[in-house]
Scaffold this motif. Structure first.
Motif, PDB file in Angstrom:
ATOM      1  N   ASP A  40       9.057  67.867  41.872  1.00  0.00           N
ATOM      2  CA  ASP A  40      10.494  68.049  41.666  1.00  0.00           C
ATOM      3  C   ASP A  40      11.332  66.813  42.000  1.00  0.00           C
ATOM      4  N   ALA A  41      10.748  65.835  42.675  1.00  0.00           N
ATOM      5  CA  ALA A  41      11.505  64.642  43.053  1.00  0.00           C
ATOM      6  C   ALA A  41      11.874  63.841  41.806  1.00  0.00           C
ATOM      7  N   ARG A  42      13.070  63.276  41.812  1.00  0.00           N
ATOM      8  CA  ARG A  42      13.485  62.402  40.714  1.00  0.00           C
ATOM      9  C   ARG A  42      13.029  60.984  41.041  1.00  0.00           C
ATOM     10  N   VAL A  43      12.120  60.477  40.241  1.00  0.00           N
ATOM     11  CA  VAL A  43      11.526  59.165  40.498  1.00  0.00           C
ATOM     12  C   VAL A  43      11.747  58.260  39.290  1.00  0.00           C
ATOM     13  N   PHE A  44      12.352  57.106  39.535  1.00  0.00           N
ATOM     14  CA  PHE A  44      12.467  56.074  38.516  1.00  0.00           C
ATOM     15  C   PHE A  44      11.290  55.112  38.719  1.00  0.00           C
ATOM     16  N   GLY A  45      10.356  55.133  37.799  1.00  0.00           N
ATOM     17  CA  GLY A  45       9.170  54.293  37.943  1.00  0.00           C
ATOM     18  C   GLY A  45       9.469  52.826  37.714  1.00  0.00           C
ATOM     19  N   THR A  46       8.776  51.991  38.451  1.00  0.00           N
ATOM     20  CA  THR A  46       8.909  50.540  38.282  1.00  0.00           C
ATOM     21  C   THR A  46       7.640  49.921  37.728  1.00  0.00           C
ATOM     22  N   GLY A  47       6.733  50.772  37.231  1.00  0.00           N
ATOM     23  CA  GLY A  47       5.474  50.260  36.718  1.00  0.00           C
ATOM     24  C   GLY A  47       4.382  50.335  37.773  1.00  0.00           C
ATOM     25  N   ASN A  48       3.171  50.074  37.354  1.00  0.00           N
ATOM     26  CA  ASN A  48       2.009  50.158  38.238  1.00  0.00           C
ATOM     27  C   ASN A  48       1.535  48.774  38.646  1.00  0.00           C
ATOM     28  N   ARG A  49       1.166  48.675  39.897  1.00  0.00           N
ATOM     29  CA  ARG A  49       0.596  47.433  40.397  1.00  0.00           C
ATOM     30  C   ARG A  49      -0.498  47.782  41.381  1.00  0.00           C
ATOM     31  N   PHE A  72       7.569  42.090  41.813  1.00  0.00           N
ATOM     32  CA  PHE A  72       7.183  43.007  40.745  1.00  0.00           C
ATOM     33  C   PHE A  72       8.283  44.028  40.446  1.00  0.00           C
ATOM     34  N   THR A  73       8.989  44.485  41.496  1.00  0.00           N
ATOM     35  CA  THR A  73       9.955  45.566  41.317  1.00  0.00           C
ATOM     36  C   THR A  73      11.391  45.088  41.136  1.00  0.00           C
ATOM     37  N   LEU A  74      11.669  43.816  41.334  1.00  0.00           N
ATOM     38  CA  LEU A  74      13.049  43.335  41.334  1.00  0.00           C
ATOM     39  C   LEU A  74      13.765  43.635  40.019  1.00  0.00           C
ATOM     40  N   LYS A  75      13.160  43.276  38.901  1.00  0.00           N
ATOM     41  CA  LYS A  75      13.814  43.478  37.610  1.00  0.00           C
ATOM     42  C   LYS A  75      13.963  44.956  37.259  1.00  0.00           C
ATOM     43  N   PRO A  76      12.891  45.769  37.344  1.00  0.00           N
ATOM     44  CA  PRO A  76      13.074  47.195  37.033  1.00  0.00           C
ATOM     45  C   PRO A  76      14.020  47.894  37.995  1.00  0.00           C
ATOM     46  N   LEU A  77      14.067  47.465  39.258  1.00  0.00           N
ATOM     47  CA  LEU A  77      14.982  48.071  40.214  1.00  0.00           C
ATOM     48  C   LEU A  77      16.436  47.805  39.828  1.00  0.00           C
ATOM     49  N   ASP A  78      16.697  46.626  39.316  1.00  0.00           N
ATOM     50  CA  ASP A  78      18.036  46.305  38.834  1.00  0.00           C
ATOM     51  C   ASP A  78      18.445  47.287  37.733  1.00  0.00           C
ATOM     52  N   VAL A  90      16.745  51.540  52.085  1.00  0.00           N
ATOM     53  CA  VAL A  90      15.735  50.538  51.725  1.00  0.00           C
ATOM     54  C   VAL A  90      14.786  50.306  52.894  1.00  0.00           C
ATOM     55  N   ASP A  91      13.517  50.553  52.666  1.00  0.00           N
ATOM     56  CA  ASP A  91      12.494  50.277  53.677  1.00  0.00           C
ATOM     57  C   ASP A  91      12.423  48.779  53.944  1.00  0.00           C
ATOM     58  N   GLN A  92      12.078  48.414  55.179  1.00  0.00           N
ATOM     59  CA  GLN A  92      12.002  47.002  55.538  1.00  0.00           C
ATOM     60  C   GLN A  92      10.947  46.241  54.743  1.00  0.00           C
ATOM     61  N   HIS A  93       9.974  46.936  54.207  1.00  0.00           N
ATOM     62  CA  HIS A  93       8.921  46.267  53.455  1.00  0.00           C
ATOM     63  C   HIS A  93       9.134  46.317  51.942  1.00  0.00           C
ATOM     64  N   THR A  94      10.340  46.735  51.519  1.00  0.00           N
ATOM     65  CA  THR A  94      10.698  46.668  50.100  1.00  0.00           C
ATOM     66  C   THR A  94      12.034  45.916  49.968  1.00  0.00           C
ATOM     67  N   PRO A  95      12.034  44.624  50.276  1.00  0.00           N
ATOM     68  CA  PRO A  95      13.289  43.874  50.304  1.00  0.00           C
ATOM     69  C   PRO A  95      14.003  43.789  48.959  1.00  0.00           C
ATOM     70  N   ALA A  96      13.317  44.058  47.842  1.00  0.00           N
ATOM     71  CA  ALA A  96      13.996  44.018  46.540  1.00  0.00           C
ATOM     72  C   ALA A  96      15.172  44.979  46.516  1.00  0.00           C
TER      73      ALA A  96
END
Length: 386
Positions: A48-57, A84-90, A103-109
């Motif tokens: 049920d969570a709404r997730v915007f995918g950023t692709g697989n890595r 990897f996630t900077l552009k799709p996150l934008d 924003v988690d500390q380990h996802t600075p994008a």
């Protein structure tokens, strides 16, 4: 109502506390969405969570100890995942139009994109290391980390003169721990130590509850996400220790891939790919937890009054393990060299000596006083209040 976007690594120890905060925000009527690697987030978040995918890595298991583990973390995960996630996150921010980001500390994008669009953002700190300056006596290491962050800032096309450490929001830092485990930190006015987030998680219908015999003490063994490569040898030694304790009425649940364990296992050991940790703790089924000293596992255990035997591997885990020992809420063993007899002896002490459980219960009360998901949601709402 407001719209909140959560940006976290697709790792259980990071997703679980964020999910509790997200659930509380949703219960208050806010819109909540996630972004990241959907194939890894979805099993943790549910359908049920709404997730915007950023692709697989693909992610490789983090290796090494000490400074080698720091290099593995940053060069093998944090920096490449941010790139990897900077552009799709934008694109996600432009589509979802959040009022604020967590924003988690380990996802600075996530912090970089929030700054680009002038959005308030809160830092989620599920660990201890990024809250202070653990390498302040190693200026070259600090300079190296700062250089990596500056490189990400430049890659995002942000003005150099506006640089802000993406690990520490100037607006709000939510630590899902407490002072008892964080120790002395530099002054950080925006820090809110909310303690563990214990929101119920989806039950695992496949968990073999029938394997847990009544009247036997139960130990959970979990060495954290992405540790199979470096943890296999320790798990082999741990199974040897558990074999020694089986005759003393001790049974164990080991959360690990079957390939990381010996071919032959004692009858007292049950192996699962992923353990329902909160359900095991909240139903009173656990008497001790043997883990890597990850902050999330430790705070959840202590919040339920369950003592810990820590075998720290990397990053802030040695620090957390030492805080547990100093508080009397458990013991530690050397991850790289503890023998089966030593592991068995320490586990027996954690199980048999009542002082460990008493200390765990005391620290647990302190951790719970932070307010958990309720306080975190209050602070997130204040972040977007007019």
């Amino acid at each position: 109502m407001s719209r909140f976007l959560l940006v976290v690594p697709p790792l259980a120890g990071h997703v679980n506390p964020a999910a509790g905060i997200a659930a509380e925000l949703a219960a208050r009527g806010h819109q909540v969405a996630w972004t990241g690697t959907e194939t890894m987030l979805r099993p943790l978040l549910g359908p049920d969570a709404r997730v915007f995918g950023t692709g697989n890595r693909m992610f490789r298991a983090m290796g090494g100890h000490g400074l080698a583990s720091l290099r593995s973390l940053w060069e093998g995960f944090v920096v490449p995942y941010a790139r990897f996630t900077l552009k799709p996150l934008d694109a996600v921010v432009r589509e979802f139009r959040p009022d604020a980001l967590l924003v988690d500390q380990h996802t600075p994008a996530g912090a970089l994109v929030a700054h680009r669009y002038g959005l308030p953002w809160a830092t989620l700190a599920p660990g201890a290391m990024e809250l202070g300056r653990p390498y302040r006596h190693l200026p070259r290491v600090e300079a190296w980390t700062a250089g990596l962050l500056a490189g990400l800032w430049e890659r995002a096309g942000l003005p150099a003169g506006e640089f802000t450490d993406p690990r520490l929001s100037p607006h709000l830092v939510l630590a899902t721990s407490g002072r008892a485990l964080l120790g002395e930190l530099p002054p950080l006015p925006q820090l809110a130590a909310v303690g563990p987030v214990l929101t119920a998680r989806a039950a695992d219908p496949a968990f073999p509850w029938e394997r847990l015999a009544a009247g036997r003490r139960t130990v959970l063994v979990t060495m954290g996400t992405m540790s199979d490569t470096v943890g296999a040898d320790f798990l082999h030694r741990t199974v040897g220790a558990l074999a020694r304790l089986g005759g003393d009425g001790v049974q164990a649940v080991v959360a690990a891939s079957r390939g990381a364990l010996p071919a032959a296992l004692p009858d007292s050991v049950t192996v699962v790919d992923r353990a329902p940790v909160l359900e095991l703790l909240s139903t009173g089924r656990l008497d001790a937890v043997l883990c890597h000293g990850g902050m999330n596992t430790v705070v959840e255990s202590l919040a339920h009054g369950v003592p810990v035997l820590a075998a720290p591997i990397r990053n802030d885990q040695p620090f957390v393990a030492q805080r547990v020992v100093e508080a009397g809420a458990g013991l530690r063993v050397p991850f790289a060299r503890a023998s089966p007899p030593v592991i068995a002896e320490r586990l027996r002490r954690v199980l048999d000596e009542p002082s460990h459980r008493a200390a765990a219960e005391s620290i647990g009360r302190q951790l719970l006083s932070g307010g958990g998901a309720l306080t975190a949601a209050d602070r997130m709402e204040a972040l977007v209040a007019p």
